[in-house]
Design an enzyme around this catalytic site. Structure first.
Site, mmCIF file in Angstrom:
data_model
loop_
_atom_site.group_PDB
_atom_site.id
_atom_site.type_symbol
_atom_site.label_atom_id
_atom_site.label_comp_id
_atom_site.label_asym_id
_atom_site.label_seq_id
_atom_site.Cartn_x
_atom_site.Cartn_y
_atom_site.Cartn_z
ATOM 1 N N SER A 54 -12.393 -6.029 8.742
ATOM 2 C CA SER A 54 -11.776 -5.444 7.385
ATOM 3 C C SER A 54 -12.622 -4.993 6.454
ATOM 4 O O SER A 54 -13.931 -5.627 6.658
ATOM 5 C CB SER A 54 -10.702 -6.763 6.850
ATOM 6 O OG SER A 54 -10.581 -6.242 5.615
ATOM 7 N N CYS B 200 -2.082 2.600 3.310
ATOM 8 C CA CYS B 200 -2.856 1.760 3.997
ATOM 9 C C CYS B 200 -3.935 2.197 4.919
ATOM 10 O O CYS B 200 -3.922 3.487 4.880
ATOM 11 C CB CYS B 200 -1.912 0.835 4.822
ATOM 12 S SG CYS B 200 -2.287 -0.975 5.123
ATOM 13 N N ASP B 201 -4.637 1.503 5.332
ATOM 14 C CA ASP B 201 -5.985 1.793 5.775
ATOM 15 C C ASP B 201 -6.089 2.954 6.594
ATOM 16 O O ASP B 201 -7.056 4.017 6.415
ATOM 17 C CB ASP B 201 -6.784 0.530 6.493
ATOM 18 C CG ASP B 201 -7.110 -0.554 5.346
ATOM 19 O OD1 ASP B 201 -6.974 -0.325 4.417
ATOM 20 O OD2 ASP B 201 -7.732 -1.513 5.806
ATOM 21 N N GLU C 127 -8.967 -5.814 13.662
ATOM 22 C CA GLU C 127 -9.820 -6.337 12.731
ATOM 23 C C GLU C 127 -9.857 -7.912 12.655
ATOM 24 O O GLU C 127 -8.807 -8.579 13.184
ATOM 25 C CB GLU C 127 -9.358 -5.727 11.326
ATOM 26 C CG GLU C 127 -9.522 -4.523 11.197
ATOM 27 C CD GLU C 127 -9.189 -3.920 9.762
ATOM 28 O OE1 GLU C 127 -8.560 -4.536 8.941
ATOM 29 O OE2 GLU C 127 -9.302 -2.415 9.584
ATOM 30 N N CYS D 24 0.778 -1.279 -0.067
ATOM 31 C CA CYS D 24 -0.136 0.232 0.042
ATOM 32 C C CYS D 24 0.914 1.301 -0.096
ATOM 33 O O CYS D 24 0.657 2.296 -0.466
ATOM 34 C CB CYS D 24 -1.030 -0.062 1.384
ATOM 35 S SG CYS D 24 -1.762 -1.634 1.596
ATOM 36 N N ASP E 67 -1.948 -3.571 7.593
ATOM 37 C CA ASP E 67 -3.261 -4.300 8.444
ATOM 38 C C ASP E 67 -3.151 -5.835 7.691
ATOM 39 O O ASP E 67 -3.532 -6.643 8.711
ATOM 40 C CB ASP E 67 -4.557 -3.569 7.934
ATOM 41 C CG ASP E 67 -4.906 -2.464 8.643
ATOM 42 O OD1 ASP E 67 -4.034 -1.678 9.584
ATOM 43 O OD2 ASP E 67 -6.141 -1.694 8.637
#
Length: 579
Positions: A489, A133-134, A463, A60, A92
Site C-alpha cells: 500500500s 479508490c486507488d 498489497e 473513497c 483496497d
C-alpha cells in the site's frame, strides 16, 4: 423541409457520435436517446461520457455521484451532451489482508477495459473519467489513453484526517494499531477508539498513499488541470474542480485535444519527478509503467531510479511524515511542488497539459487567476525547498541484484542510508507471514520473504499493508526488512521491498530462496541480493517445480494468465508504440 434537413442536427463532422445521431437511418437510435430525456439540442452536441465508479463499498467512492453531477451539469451548460455510465471499484483498505485483495490490481484492468468498451460501443466524443479508490486512477487514465478521446481526469478528493488523543490520524494508524495491540503495546480500548475516529467521512485515504499519489501524478502528466488533486472530498472547492472538468471536457473535444497530444516522454519524466519529490506510493511505479505501455512511450523501471537520484524529496507527508493531503492543499496544492521543481530545472515546463497550456503557462495562469503564495510566504514543517530538502534524493529506489534481476521497488520513508543483512524467513502467502508477526515470532534482523504473490502467482499482486503495518506496530520499523513479489500500500513505511521481478511463479530467484539464506538490502548501493552463488541458485532451479495456478476458472484465472511482469507495469494490454 427535406427529409435530410429534418434528420440532420448539424453536428460537427469530426465527431464520431454522428454515427448514432445523424440521418434518417438513425431514427431508432435517436428514439432511444429521447427515451432518456435528450432533445434536439443535445443530439447536435458533442457526446461526453462521464465514467463514474461511485459505490457504497468504500468511503473513497461513496460521494462520487455528487461529484459526477457537478461535472454533468457543467458539461451540459457548456454545450455538451453528457452521458453518465458506471464502472466497478474495489476497496483496497477493506479487502486488505484477505484473499479479496487479489481483485484489486485486476480492477485496474477491468476499469480500463469497461470504459474503453463503453466509449467505443456508444461512439463517445470525449470523456470525463472520475477516480476515487486507488486503482480507479490508473484504470481511468489507461482508458483515456487507449481510446485517445479528448479526456479530462477528475479526482474525487481525499478524506479529512481523524483525531485521536489530540493528533491527526488516518487509516494507517489503525493498521499499525493492530500490530501494537498484538504485542500488548496498545490495549483494546485504545484500538477501538482509534478505529472509531480515524475515518470521519467521504474521500480517499488522506496521506500521500496511492490514491493521492496518482491524483497528483495526473496533474504532472497533464491529464488533469494543475491544482485539481488536493481539494478534499467534502470541500466546496472539490465541486468547483468537478464543474471545471465538465466545462473542460467540452473544450478539449472542440479543440480536438487528445491524450496523444499531451503525453510524451517528458510528461512521464515530470510525473516521476513529482512522485519521488513528494514521497509517493511505490504503486506509482507500477501504474506509470502501465500508462506508458498503453501510450506506447518508452519507459523502463530503471528510469525511476535515475530520476529519483537527481530529484530531492521536498514534501514529507504520511506515511513517512505526519501531514496529509489537506495540509498540502492549504499551502496551494501540487502546483507549489511543481513550481519548486520547475525553478530548479527538474521539471519540463514546456510539457503540454489538458488545458492547452504548457505546465509553465498553466502555473502563470493559476497565479493570475487565483493566486499562489510566494515561496517565502510558505511556512510548513513538512514542505522543503530544493536547496534544503528533506532528503537529497527522491523517495523511490529501484534495487537490483541476484535476487531481483528485473528490479524491485522501495520507498524510503526513513533513513536514506539503510543497510540490512539478515536471515530469510520464507512464507508462501501473506497470511502465513501475518501469523508469524502477530504471534511475536519476528526477531530483530529478520528478512521476511513473502512470495507467490506476484501478478501471475497471486494472481493479482496483493498489497501487504496489514503485515507491513503489523511489523512497524510491533516495534520493528528499522530492524526488520520485508521483501515480496507482491505490492505494498502507499501507506506502507519502513524497509519494505516489493515488485521483486521476476516473480516466484515464473521461476524468479525469490522462488528459490531457502529459510535462513542471508539477504542483503542496501539502499545506497541499490542492492537486493542473496548470499548464494550463481551455481547454487541454478542447482536449486533444477529442483524447482512451477506451482499450479491458484485459480483455474473465473476472472482471477483469466487475468492471472494475461498479466505481464511487474517490471513492465503488470499490464494485460501493452498497447502499440506510437511513431
Amino acid at each position: 423541409m427535406s427529409s435530410d434537413d429534418r434528420f440532420d442536427h448539424g453536428k460537427d463532422e469530426r465527431l464520431q457520435s454522428r454515427e448514432v445521431t445523424e440521418g434518417a437511418e438513425k431514427a431508432p437510435h435517436r428514439a432511444m436517446f429521447r427515451a432518456m430525456g435528450f432533445d434536439d439540442e443535445d443530439l447536435s452536441s458533442p457526446m461526453i461520457g462521464v465514467a463514474n465508479p461511485a459505490a457504497d463499498i468504500t468511503p473513497c467512492n461513496v460521494h462520487l455521484d455528487d461529484v459526477a453531477d457537478s461535472a454533468l451539469e457543467s458539461a451540459d451548460t457548456a454545450g455538451g451532451m453528457p452521458i453518465e455510465f458506471g464502472t466497478i471499484t474495489i476497496s483496497d483498505a477493506i479487502s486488505m489482508g484477505t484473499e479479496g485483495m487479489k481483485a484489486s490490481l485486476i480492477s485496474r484492468e477491468l476499469i480500463a477495459d469497461s470504459v474503453e468498451l463503453v466509449s467505443f460501443g456508444e461512439r463517445m466524443d470525449g470523456l470525463v473519467t472520475i477516480g476515487g479508490c486507488d486503482k480507479n486512477m490508473p484504470g481511468m487514465m489507461m482508458a483515456a489513453i487507449r481510446t485517445d478521446l479528448p479526456s479530462v481526469f477528475l479526482y474525487g478528493g481525499s478524506i479529512m484526517p481523524g483525531e485521536h488523543e489530540g493528533r491527526d490520524v488516518t487509516i494507517v494508524q489503525v493498521f499499525e494499531g493492530v500490530g501494537a495491540y498484538g504485542t500488548g503495546e496498545m490495549d483494546a480500548e485504545e484500538l477501538d477508539e482509534l478505529e472509531r475516529n480515524a475515518c470521519p467521512g467521504a474521500g480517499s485515504c488522506g496521506g500521500m498513499f496511492t490514491a493521492n499519489t496518482m491524483a497528483s501524478v495526473s496533474e504532472a502528466l497533464g491529464l488533469a488541470p494543475l491544482g485539481s488533486a488536493s481539494p478534499p472530498a467534502e470541500d466546496e472547492e472539490r465541486y468547483d474542480v468537478a464543474e471545471r472538468a465538465g466545462e473542460l471536457a467540452v473544450e478539449v473535444v472542440e479543440a480536438d485535444r487528445r491524450p496523444s497530444d499531451i503525453l510524451t516522454r517528458e510528461s512521464f519524466e515530470n510525473a516521476i519527478a513529482l512522485q519521488t519529490a513528494i514521497g509517493g506510493s511505490t504503486n506509482g511505479v507500477l501504474h506509470l509503467l502501465a500508462l506508458a505501455r498503453e501510450a506506447g512511450i518508452d519507459l523502463e523501471i530503471e528510469d525511476f531510479d535515475e530520476i529519483s537520484r537527481r530529484t530531492p524529496k521536498i514534501a514529507d507527508l504520511q506515511p513517512g511524515g505526519n501531514s496529509v493531503m489537506n495540509d498540502l492543499h492549504e499551502l496551494g496544492g501540487v502546483p507549489i511542488v511543481v513550481r519548486r521543481l520547475l525553478e530548479a530545472d527538474l521539471f519540463h515546463g514546456d510539457a503540454m497539459t489538458v488545458t492547452g497550456r504548457t505546465v509553465a503557462e498553466e502555473l502563470e495562469h493559476l497565479e493570475a487567476e487565483r493566486g499562489l503564495p510566494d515561496d517565502e510566504e510558505i511556512e510548513a514543517d513538512f514542505l522543503y525547498t530544493v536547496d534544503e530538502p528533506k532528503q537529497e534524493e527522491g523517495a523511490i529506489k529501484i534495487l537490483t541484484g541476484n535476487l531481483a534481476p528485473g528490479g524491485a521497488v522501495l520507498k524510503a520513508t526513513g533513513e536514506d542510508q539503510f543497510h540490512h543483512e539478515g536471515p530469510a524467513r520464507i512464507f508462501e502467502t501473506e497470511e502465513e507471514a501475518m501469523r508469524y508477526v502477530q504471534e511475536g515470532d519476528v526477531e530483530s534482523g529478520d528478512v521476511i520473504v513473502i512470495r507467490n504473490e506476484g501478478p501471475q502467482g497471486g494472481p493479482g499482486m496483493r498489497e501487504m499493508l496489514g503485515v507491513t503495518a503489523a511489523v512497524v506496530g510491533a516495534g520493528h520499523e528499522d530492524d526488520v526488512a520485508l521483501i515480496t513479489d507482491g505490492r505494498f500500500s502507499g501507506a506502507t513505511r519502513g524497509p519494505m521491498i516489493g515488485h521483486v521481478a521476476p516473480e516466484a511463479a515464473v521461476g524468479g530467484p525469490i522462488g528459490l530462496l531457502e529459510d535462513g539464506d542471508e539477504i542483503t538490502v542496501d539502499i545506497p548501493e541499490r542492492t537486493l541480493a542473496v548470499d548464494a552463488s550463481d551455481e547454487e541458485l541454478e542447482a536449486r532451479r533444477e529442483e524447482w517445480d512451477q506451482p499450479e495456478p491458484a485459480y483455474n476458472a473465473g476472472v482471477l484465472a483469466k487475468y492471472g494468465r494475461d498479466f505481464d511482469s511487474a517490471s513492465n507495469g503488470a499490464v494485460t494490454n501493452p498497447g502499440v508504440k506510437r511513431e
